[in-house]
Design a protein around this motif. Structure first.
Motif, PDB file in Angstrom:
ATOM      1  N   ILE A 189       5.650  -3.861   4.847  1.00 36.83           N
ATOM      2  CA  ILE A 189       4.992  -2.626   4.434  1.00 36.83           C
ATOM      3  C   ILE A 189       6.008  -1.673   3.799  1.00 36.83           C
ATOM      4  CG2 ILE A 189       3.697  -0.596   5.192  1.00 36.83           C
ATOM      5  CD1 ILE A 189       2.556  -2.302   7.464  1.00 36.83           C
ATOM      6  N   SER A 190       7.080  -1.351   4.521  1.00 36.71           N
ATOM      7  CA  SER A 190       8.094  -0.438   4.004  1.00 36.71           C
ATOM      8  C   SER A 190       8.859  -1.089   2.851  1.00 36.71           C
ATOM      9  CB  SER A 190       9.072  -0.040   5.113  1.00 36.71           C
ATOM     10  OG  SER A 190       8.398   0.648   6.146  1.00 36.71           O
ATOM     11  N   PRO A 191       9.398  -0.288   1.936  1.00 34.67           N
ATOM     12  CA  PRO A 191      10.085  -0.850   0.758  1.00 34.67           C
ATOM     13  C   PRO A 191      11.213  -1.817   1.097  1.00 34.67           C
ATOM     14  CG  PRO A 191       9.680   1.489   0.441  1.00 34.67           C
ATOM     15  CD  PRO A 191       9.289   1.189   1.854  1.00 34.67           C
ATOM     16  N   ALA A 220      -6.120  -3.543   1.614  1.00 31.96           N
ATOM     17  CA  ALA A 220      -5.132  -2.619   1.056  1.00 31.96           C
ATOM     18  C   ALA A 220      -5.246  -1.248   1.713  1.00 31.96           C
ATOM     19  CB  ALA A 220      -5.318  -2.506  -0.460  1.00 31.96           C
ATOM     20  N   ALA A 221      -6.477  -0.797   1.987  1.00 34.74           N
ATOM     21  CA  ALA A 221      -6.666   0.500   2.634  1.00 34.74           C
ATOM     22  C   ALA A 221      -6.100   0.491   4.047  1.00 34.74           C
ATOM     23  CB  ALA A 221      -8.150   0.869   2.658  1.00 34.74           C
ATOM     24  N   GLU A 222      -6.274  -0.622   4.755  1.00 33.92           N
ATOM     25  CA  GLU A 222      -5.718  -0.713   6.102  1.00 33.92           C
ATOM     26  C   GLU A 222      -4.194  -0.656   6.071  1.00 33.92           C
ATOM     27  OE1 GLU A 222      -9.194  -3.331   8.371  1.00 33.92           O
ATOM     28  OE2 GLU A 222      -7.681  -4.362   7.168  1.00 33.92           O
ATOM     29  N   VAL A 223      -3.614  -1.289   5.083  1.00 34.23           N
ATOM     30  CA  VAL A 223      -2.156  -1.261   4.970  1.00 34.23           C
ATOM     31  C   VAL A 223      -1.669   0.148   4.654  1.00 34.23           C
ATOM     32  CG1 VAL A 223      -0.196  -2.066   3.571  1.00 34.23           C
ATOM     33  CG2 VAL A 223      -1.907  -3.698   4.404  1.00 34.23           C
ATOM     34  N   ARG A 224      -2.394   0.870   3.809  1.00 34.00           N
ATOM     35  CA  ARG A 224      -2.011   2.259   3.527  1.00 34.00           C
ATOM     36  C   ARG A 224      -2.075   3.100   4.798  1.00 34.00           C
ATOM     37  NH1 ARG A 224      -5.069   1.253  -1.281  1.00 34.00           N
ATOM     38  NH2 ARG A 224      -6.911   2.332  -0.428  1.00 34.00           N
ATOM     39  N   ARG A 225      -3.078   2.836   5.638  1.00 33.33           N
ATOM     40  CA  ARG A 225      -3.169   3.546   6.907  1.00 33.33           C
ATOM     41  C   ARG A 225      -1.981   3.207   7.802  1.00 33.33           C
ATOM     42  NH1 ARG A 225      -7.266   2.087  11.771  1.00 33.33           N
ATOM     43  NH2 ARG A 225      -5.879   0.309  11.677  1.00 33.33           N
ATOM     44  N   ASP A 233       6.268  -0.488   9.686  1.00 28.73           N
ATOM     45  CA  ASP A 233       7.119  -1.098   8.663  1.00 28.73           C
ATOM     46  C   ASP A 233       6.719  -2.532   8.328  1.00 28.73           C
ATOM     47  OD1 ASP A 233       9.100   1.091   8.405  1.00 28.73           O
ATOM     48  OD2 ASP A 233       9.527   0.598  10.499  1.00 28.73           O
ATOM     49  N   ILE A 234       6.202  -3.247   9.303  1.00 29.39           N
ATOM     50  CA  ILE A 234       5.788  -4.637   9.126  1.00 29.39           C
ATOM     51  C   ILE A 234       4.482  -4.836   9.883  1.00 29.39           C
ATOM     52  CG2 ILE A 234       8.074  -5.647   8.723  1.00 29.39           C
ATOM     53  CD1 ILE A 234       8.248  -6.251  11.714  1.00 29.39           C
ATOM     54  N   VAL A 235       3.740  -5.897   9.511  1.00 30.37           N
ATOM     55  CA  VAL A 235       2.469  -6.147  10.168  1.00 30.37           C
ATOM     56  C   VAL A 235       2.298  -7.640  10.408  1.00 30.37           C
ATOM     57  CG1 VAL A 235       1.245  -6.147   7.933  1.00 30.37           C
ATOM     58  CG2 VAL A 235      -0.043  -5.829  10.067  1.00 30.37           C
ATOM     59  N   PRO A 274       4.443  -9.553   0.924  1.00 33.02           N
ATOM     60  CA  PRO A 274       4.168  -8.114   0.934  1.00 33.02           C
ATOM     61  C   PRO A 274       2.797  -7.902   1.562  1.00 33.02           C
ATOM     62  CG  PRO A 274       4.639  -8.937  -1.301  1.00 33.02           C
ATOM     63  CD  PRO A 274       4.375 -10.115  -0.433  1.00 33.02           C
ATOM     64  N   ALA A 275       2.634  -6.843   2.339  1.00 28.43           N
ATOM     65  CA  ALA A 275       1.327  -6.557   2.911  1.00 28.43           C
ATOM     66  C   ALA A 275       0.319  -6.297   1.797  1.00 28.43           C
ATOM     67  CB  ALA A 275       1.412  -5.361   3.846  1.00 28.43           C
TER      68      ALA A 275
END
Length: 259
Positions: free
Chosen positions: A98-100, A177-182, A189-191, A218-219
């Motif tokens: 998630i994080s860069p 994608a919306a869940e990842v933004r949340r 940072d990771i999922v 990538p998420a």
């Protein structure tokens, strides 16, 4: 209460995730069915030696069958290891970044976790004792064991992130994608899908627990390409080889340190 102290003497368990079906250099001594009051573990627990260090290995998803993350019997797995005298567990998880800084091909040693799972058996406490059994989960991963993993990665020259917040979702589908933004807004940072309730169950049993996360994609919504099994599989195979190298450095160090 601070982060848990590492219990001694060391009896090490490794929980392999997707892509980790064996421990490099394991001289197999036997297998333990591990059936217990909570059912059967994902597969029999392998016992063996690596560089003079006794190791118990359990593949979380089973082998050759594949148990999806929401159907893994986490209680039976942890209880099987506890019953064999395991005091420390190093778990391996495949995750999305998630994080860069959490790009595919990166290893992460998270220090925090956020649990988004539901419907899983999250505790050994069935209420029969008649007493509330709260556990301190402020720091979900064992501090000393995390440091040992980080030091092993540094000694082996393996690029890694020494901290991060691990989000655990229900699966088996990937996130929107919306869940990842949340998740990003909430500091994750990771999922992945398998970090809980495994970590909490280990804490209930007094087992020192830490995890090595392999970023394999990538998420959702953060990459240029669609998330496909083939793409994730290629990266997973490369990272699994790096994790096996890391474990090869970690195991003798744990034994030498007497953790």
């Amino acid at each position: 209460m601070t982060e848990s102290a590492v219990p001694v003497p060391l009896c090490l368990g490794i929980i392999g995730g997707t892509g980790i079906h064996q421990v490099e250099g394991l001289q197999l001594l036997g297998e333990h069915p591990g059936d217990n009051a909570y059912g059967s573990p994902s597969r029999p627990v392998q016992e063996g030696m690596v560089d003079g260090q006794r190791v118990f290995f359990l593949q979380r998803h089973g082998s050759p069958r594949a148990i999806p993350p929401h159907l893994v019997n986490y209680r039976a797995n942890i209880e099987a290891l506890r019953g064999l005298g395991v005091t420390h567990v190093v778990a391996i998880n495949a995750v999305g970044g998630i994080s860069p800084d959490m790009q595919p091909g990166r290893l992460v040693v998270p220090d925090q976790i956020v649990d988004y799972t539901w419907g899983r058996e999250h505790t050994f406490d069935d209420g029969r004792s008649g007493a509330l059994q709260h556990i301190d989960f402020t720091h979900p991963y064992d501090h000393a064991l995390r440091l040992a993993i980080i030091e092993a990665a540094e000694a082996a020259g393996i690029p890694h992130e020494p901290s991060g917040v691990h989000a655990v979702t229900q699966g088996p589908r990937l996130e929107t994608a919306a869940e990842v933004r949340r998740l990003a807004r909430e500091g994750c940072d990771i999922v992945g899908m398998t970090g809980m309730p495994e970590a909490a169950l280990a804490r209930e049993c007094g087992i020192a627990y830490a995890t090595i996360c392999m970023v394999v994609n990538p998420a959702a919504g953060l990459g240029d390409l669609p998330l496909t099994q083939d793409t994730m599989r290629d990266i997973l195979q490369r990272e699994a080889a790096v994790v096996r190298r890391l474990l090869g450095c970690l195991l003798p160090r744990l034994g030498a340190q007497g953790l």
